[in-house]
Design a protein around this motif. Structure first.
Motif, mmCIF file in Angstrom:
data_model
loop_
_atom_site.group_PDB
_atom_site.id
_atom_site.type_symbol
_atom_site.label_atom_id
_atom_site.label_comp_id
_atom_site.label_asym_id
_atom_site.label_seq_id
_atom_site.Cartn_x
_atom_site.Cartn_y
_atom_site.Cartn_z
ATOM 1 N N GLN A 171 0.827 -1.203 0.000
ATOM 2 C CA GLN A 171 0.000 0.000 0.000
ATOM 3 C C GLN A 171 0.865 1.258 0.000
ATOM 4 O OE1 GLN A 171 -2.321 -1.617 3.515
ATOM 5 N NE2 GLN A 171 -3.952 -0.494 2.482
ATOM 6 N N LEU A 172 1.985 1.209 0.722
ATOM 7 C CA LEU A 172 2.882 2.359 0.768
ATOM 8 C C LEU A 172 3.409 2.679 -0.628
ATOM 9 C CD1 LEU A 172 4.567 4.490 2.274
ATOM 10 C CD2 LEU A 172 6.286 2.708 2.703
ATOM 11 N N LYS A 173 3.827 1.671 -1.362
ATOM 12 C CA LYS A 173 4.346 1.887 -2.713
ATOM 13 C C LYS A 173 3.268 2.464 -3.631
ATOM 14 C CE LYS A 173 6.222 -2.307 -2.781
ATOM 15 N NZ LYS A 173 6.981 -3.500 -3.224
ATOM 16 N N ASP A 174 2.033 2.039 -3.416
ATOM 17 C CA ASP A 174 0.940 2.599 -4.216
ATOM 18 C C ASP A 174 0.726 4.068 -3.875
ATOM 19 O OD1 ASP A 174 -1.372 2.145 -6.087
ATOM 20 O OD2 ASP A 174 -2.482 2.788 -4.313
ATOM 21 N N ARG A 175 0.899 4.421 -2.583
ATOM 22 C CA ARG A 175 0.769 5.820 -2.181
ATOM 23 C C ARG A 175 1.894 6.657 -2.779
ATOM 24 N NH1 ARG A 175 -4.186 7.434 -0.831
ATOM 25 N NH2 ARG A 175 -5.051 6.328 0.950
ATOM 26 N N ILE A 176 3.098 6.099 -2.850
ATOM 27 C CA ILE A 176 4.214 6.812 -3.469
ATOM 28 C C ILE A 176 3.908 7.086 -4.936
ATOM 29 C CG2 ILE A 176 6.643 6.656 -4.138
ATOM 30 C CD1 ILE A 176 7.072 4.921 -1.631
ATOM 31 N N ARG A 177 3.430 6.060 -5.628
ATOM 32 C CA ARG A 177 3.060 6.224 -7.037
ATOM 33 C C ARG A 177 1.977 7.284 -7.184
ATOM 34 N NH1 ARG A 177 -0.988 5.168 -10.117
ATOM 35 N NH2 ARG A 177 -2.107 4.307 -8.327
ATOM 36 N N GLN A 178 0.981 7.222 -6.310
ATOM 37 C CA GLN A 178 -0.109 8.199 -6.366
ATOM 38 C C GLN A 178 0.409 9.611 -6.114
ATOM 39 O OE1 GLN A 178 -2.925 8.432 -3.023
ATOM 40 N NE2 GLN A 178 -4.583 8.255 -4.511
ATOM 41 N N LEU A 214 17.173 4.418 -4.198
ATOM 42 C CA LEU A 214 17.326 3.846 -2.864
ATOM 43 C C LEU A 214 16.013 3.294 -2.328
ATOM 44 C CD1 LEU A 214 19.729 6.489 -1.238
ATOM 45 C CD2 LEU A 214 20.299 4.225 -2.164
ATOM 46 N N LEU A 215 14.903 3.971 -2.597
ATOM 47 C CA LEU A 215 13.602 3.457 -2.157
ATOM 48 C C LEU A 215 13.249 2.162 -2.891
ATOM 49 C CD1 LEU A 215 11.412 6.673 -1.759
ATOM 50 C CD2 LEU A 215 12.125 5.093 0.045
ATOM 51 N N ASP A 216 13.639 2.081 -4.138
ATOM 52 C CA ASP A 216 13.401 0.853 -4.899
ATOM 53 C C ASP A 216 14.097 -0.334 -4.224
ATOM 54 O OD1 ASP A 216 12.546 -0.607 -7.384
ATOM 55 O OD2 ASP A 216 14.734 -0.816 -7.587
ATOM 56 N N ARG A 217 15.300 -0.134 -3.759
ATOM 57 C CA ARG A 217 16.042 -1.202 -3.086
ATOM 58 C C ARG A 217 15.475 -1.485 -1.698
ATOM 59 N NH1 ARG A 217 22.386 -0.177 -3.391
ATOM 60 N NH2 ARG A 217 22.269 -2.236 -2.398
ATOM 61 N N ARG A 218 15.097 -0.431 -0.996
ATOM 62 C CA ARG A 218 14.652 -0.612 0.391
ATOM 63 C C ARG A 218 13.277 -1.259 0.477
ATOM 64 N NH1 ARG A 218 15.395 3.570 5.386
ATOM 65 N NH2 ARG A 218 14.286 2.337 6.939
ATOM 66 N N LEU A 219 12.384 -0.916 -0.436
ATOM 67 C CA LEU A 219 11.013 -1.429 -0.400
ATOM 68 C C LEU A 219 10.825 -2.651 -1.287
ATOM 69 C CD1 LEU A 219 9.067 1.970 -0.517
ATOM 70 C CD2 LEU A 219 9.672 0.608 1.495
ATOM 71 N N PRO A 243 6.820 0.236 -8.000
ATOM 72 C CA PRO A 243 5.971 -0.094 -9.164
ATOM 73 C C PRO A 243 6.325 0.782 -10.365
ATOM 74 C CG PRO A 243 4.747 1.270 -7.621
ATOM 75 C CD PRO A 243 6.071 0.980 -6.961
ATOM 76 N N TRP A 244 7.445 0.473 -11.024
ATOM 77 C CA TRP A 244 7.952 1.330 -12.095
ATOM 78 C C TRP A 244 6.963 1.504 -13.234
ATOM 79 C CZ3 TRP A 244 11.815 4.304 -10.910
ATOM 80 C CH2 TRP A 244 12.739 3.897 -9.952
ATOM 81 N N ARG A 245 6.223 0.450 -13.543
ATOM 82 C CA ARG A 245 5.232 0.587 -14.613
ATOM 83 C C ARG A 245 4.165 1.613 -14.264
ATOM 84 N NH1 ARG A 245 3.942 -5.568 -16.853
ATOM 85 N NH2 ARG A 245 6.059 -6.018 -17.621
ATOM 86 N N GLY A 246 3.932 1.760 -12.973
ATOM 87 C CA GLY A 246 2.945 2.748 -12.543
ATOM 88 C C GLY A 246 3.407 4.180 -12.753
ATOM 89 N N PHE A 247 4.733 4.365 -12.962
ATOM 90 C CA PHE A 247 5.271 5.705 -13.193
ATOM 91 C C PHE A 247 5.316 6.077 -14.672
ATOM 92 C CE2 PHE A 247 7.908 4.778 -9.172
ATOM 93 C CZ PHE A 247 6.880 5.243 -8.360
ATOM 94 N N VAL A 248 5.037 5.115 -15.562
ATOM 95 C CA VAL A 248 5.107 5.372 -17.006
ATOM 96 C C VAL A 248 4.195 6.525 -17.442
ATOM 97 C CG1 VAL A 248 4.652 4.395 -19.294
ATOM 98 C CG2 VAL A 248 5.871 3.043 -17.576
ATOM 99 N N PRO A 249 2.986 6.657 -16.845
ATOM 100 C CA PRO A 249 2.127 7.795 -17.248
ATOM 101 C C PRO A 249 2.773 9.162 -17.078
ATOM 102 C CG PRO A 249 0.838 6.178 -16.035
ATOM 103 C CD PRO A 249 2.270 5.744 -15.938
ATOM 104 N N LEU A 250 3.828 9.244 -16.253
ATOM 105 C CA LEU A 250 4.507 10.536 -16.104
ATOM 106 C C LEU A 250 5.080 11.014 -17.433
ATOM 107 C CD1 LEU A 250 6.391 10.077 -12.694
ATOM 108 C CD2 LEU A 250 4.542 11.692 -13.182
ATOM 109 N N LEU A 251 5.493 10.078 -18.283
ATOM 110 C CA LEU A 251 6.008 10.456 -19.596
ATOM 111 C C LEU A 251 4.904 11.089 -20.437
ATOM 112 C CD1 LEU A 251 8.236 10.513 -21.703
ATOM 113 C CD2 LEU A 251 7.616 8.163 -22.346
ATOM 114 N N GLY A 252 3.718 10.510 -20.394
ATOM 115 C CA GLY A 252 2.592 11.089 -21.127
ATOM 116 C C GLY A 252 2.214 12.451 -20.588
#
Length: 541
Positions: A325-332, A451-456, A460-469
């Protein structure tokens, strides 16, 4: 009835309260800046104030600002405290410890004000106009001595912000900064009436500087008194001295507070570096302040909406069993940041010069001042998403009880800031100094993501793809904005404020409309909810 008995507000409710209150405060801040520009232009008084305010003003933002380390540390600990009777002793102990430390800091600032100004602005004595440089230095020293007490007030305000926010008080912390703006506006207004046209004369610079510094100090004092009275009334601690440093809550706050403060404090070193380079360019320091307010007005409103509502969520999801859930909040949080900041950044870059003219070019503020501030505004706008995105990630580290990682990154960035300032200063002037800040924020953002990617155990990198759009849509929106603004200038000469306002409204409105049309095709739940909330508020019966 204490605040702990009140029902917990939803994120949307919190965001609405913070947005409304922060908007009011930011509007007052903008009016204050307009008053200073009209009264003093980009001259001796405002340039001296830029150097003098570097230390107390930054402490007020660093320690006393909402989402600063004091606020973040207090919220992170008190929201987890189940026994609400322990809140007051924790707050009073932290206040006592911080007060003792910052009192020593205030005394040191007063006694060594001259040395501090020489560190912040070393090139004033090397200015081509030696007399002007000397007057700016003297004015800055006197202003800094007057505002030295703000070091103590900054810590108290930050503790109050965190305490009230943890107890579901959001309106007061967000709106209280308007007191500083209000006192300054009143003080400058009285001075302008008293001196009349003579307010711009060099011989009146010292008097004007003292009024500006004094009203700023009074505003900070009123800001603290407003919140401490509220704390007292609802049982969240008083000004009673207490040194129960063995309490677990106190230890938890100090564990986060120390590294978090030093981490954010490295920004002060970066500010010193920036001002040192700026002191070699007449009017650059105050021009950076004028530009900074135009950025901080929307950035402050949006950052408070996003960060204030997400920080308690990050803290509640810090346990490893809640990391999904935390990772989803980060993405959000990052997607919301992109949706809010990227189009705003593009539009502000396209309309930088008309914006500065509309806001500031009155009275003593001239066309050449607008050109300098506008160039800095373009560079500042470029990094709006990165700045706020970095702050989102910093709050994740704080929620995980890790203040040392952001600190280490900030220390390394001091070197990069000096390097980029040196590389960009000569070819780009004052705008290059701001561009350097954008670069180091980008480095921080990238490293924290890694660092967060390693720690957690993976983000969810795919969830960040919309940032490009979102970025591409913002680029198109910026191009449309610039094209309409340029066409307007070719056919309709800008002759007054009304013409400029129409130009800004038409070109900016079309830019945002284009962005919304493109992003709506991405089918982002965050964007859809955002639009739905706007429609509900607009068409609610």
């Amino acid at each position: 009835m204490t605040e702990s008995k009140k029902p917990t507000r939803s994120i949307a409710s919190i965001a609405g309260i913070v947005a409304a209150a922060t908007l009011i405060s930011k509007v007052f801040g903008l009016v204050r800046s307009i008053a200073l520009a009209a009264a003093f232009g980009n001259g001796i008084v405002t340039e001296a104030f830029a150097y003098a305010y570097a230390i107390p003003g930054f402490l007020l933002i660093l320690l006393g600002g909402i989402n600063g380390p004091f606020h973040s540390a207090i919220v992170s600990v008190l929201t987890k405290e189940k026994d609400k009777s322990q809140v007051a002793p924790i707050v009073e102990t932290i206040t006592t410890i911080v007060g003792i430390i910052l009192l020593c800091v205030s005394i040191a600032i007063f006694c060594f004000a001259g040395n501090a100004i020489d560190i912040v602005a070393p090139n004033l004595s090397l200015s081509s106009d030696v007399a002007r440089g000397a007057l700016v230095r003297q004015c800055a020293i006197e202003q800094l001595q007057i505002m030295s007490a703000m070091a103590v007030l900054a810590g108290f305000i930050g503790i109050g912000f965190g305490t009230l926010s943890s107890a579901d008080f959001y309106w007061l912390p967000s709106i209280s900064p308007l007191l500083t703006s209000s006192t300054t506006i009143i003080g400058v207004g009285i001075l302008a009436i008293y001196l009349g046209p003579k307010i711009m004369l060099p011989e009146n610079a010292l008097l004007a500087g003292k009024v500006l510094a004094g009203t700023t100090l009074i505003g900070a004092l009123l800001q603290w008194l407003m919140q401490v009275i509220t704390q007292w009334r609802v049982g969240l601690g008083t000004i009673k001295p207490r040194l129960e440093w063995r309490r677990q809550g106190v230890k938890d706050v100090l564990k986060i507070l120390g590294p978090a403060t030093f981490s954010s404090g490295t920004l002060q070193i970066n500010l010193f570096i920036d001002l040192a380079f700026a002191s070699g360019i007449a009017g650059a320091a105050s021009a950076m302040q004028y530009s900074g307010l135009l950025i901080q007005t929307p950035l402050g409103i949006i950052s408070n909406i996003i960060l204030v509502s997400l920080l308690p969520e990050f803290s509640r999801l810090a346990d490893p069993q809640n990391w999904t859930q935390l990772k989803d909040r980060i993405r959000q949080g990052l997607l919301l940041t992109g949706i809010a900041m990227m189009p705003l950044s593009a539009v502000m870059m396209a309309l930088a010069f008309p914006i500065v003219q509309t806001v500031y070019q009155y009275g003593a503020f001239k066309t050449q001042d607008s050109q300098l501030v506008g160039s800095i505004l373009i560079a500042s706008s470029l990094g709006m998403f990165i700045f706020l995105g970095r702050d989102v990630l910093v709050r994740v580290f704080y929620a995980l009880g890790d203040g040392s990682t952001p600190f280490k990154i900030s220390v390394v960035n001091i070197f990069f800031n000096f390097l980029f300032d040196y590389l960009f200063w000569k070819p780009f002037g004052a705008a290059g100094i701001t561009l350097s800040t954008v670069c180091i924020n980008l480095i921080s953002f990238s490293v924290m993501l890694f660092l967060l990617d390693r720690r957690l155990n993976g983000l969810p990198w795919r969830g960040f793809v919309p940032l490009l759009g979102i970025f591409l849509a913002s680029t198109v929106a910026g191009g449309v904005t610039w094209g309409i603004s340029y066409g307007w200038q070719q056919f309709i000469p800008v002759s007054n404020t009304l013409t400029l306002l129409v130009q800004l409204a038409l070109s900016g409105g079309m830019g945002f409309a284009v962005f919304a049309a493109i992003v709506s095709q991405l089918k982002l739940p965050e964007f859809d909810r955002f639009v739905a909330q706007i429609r509900q508020k607009l068409f609610k019966k």
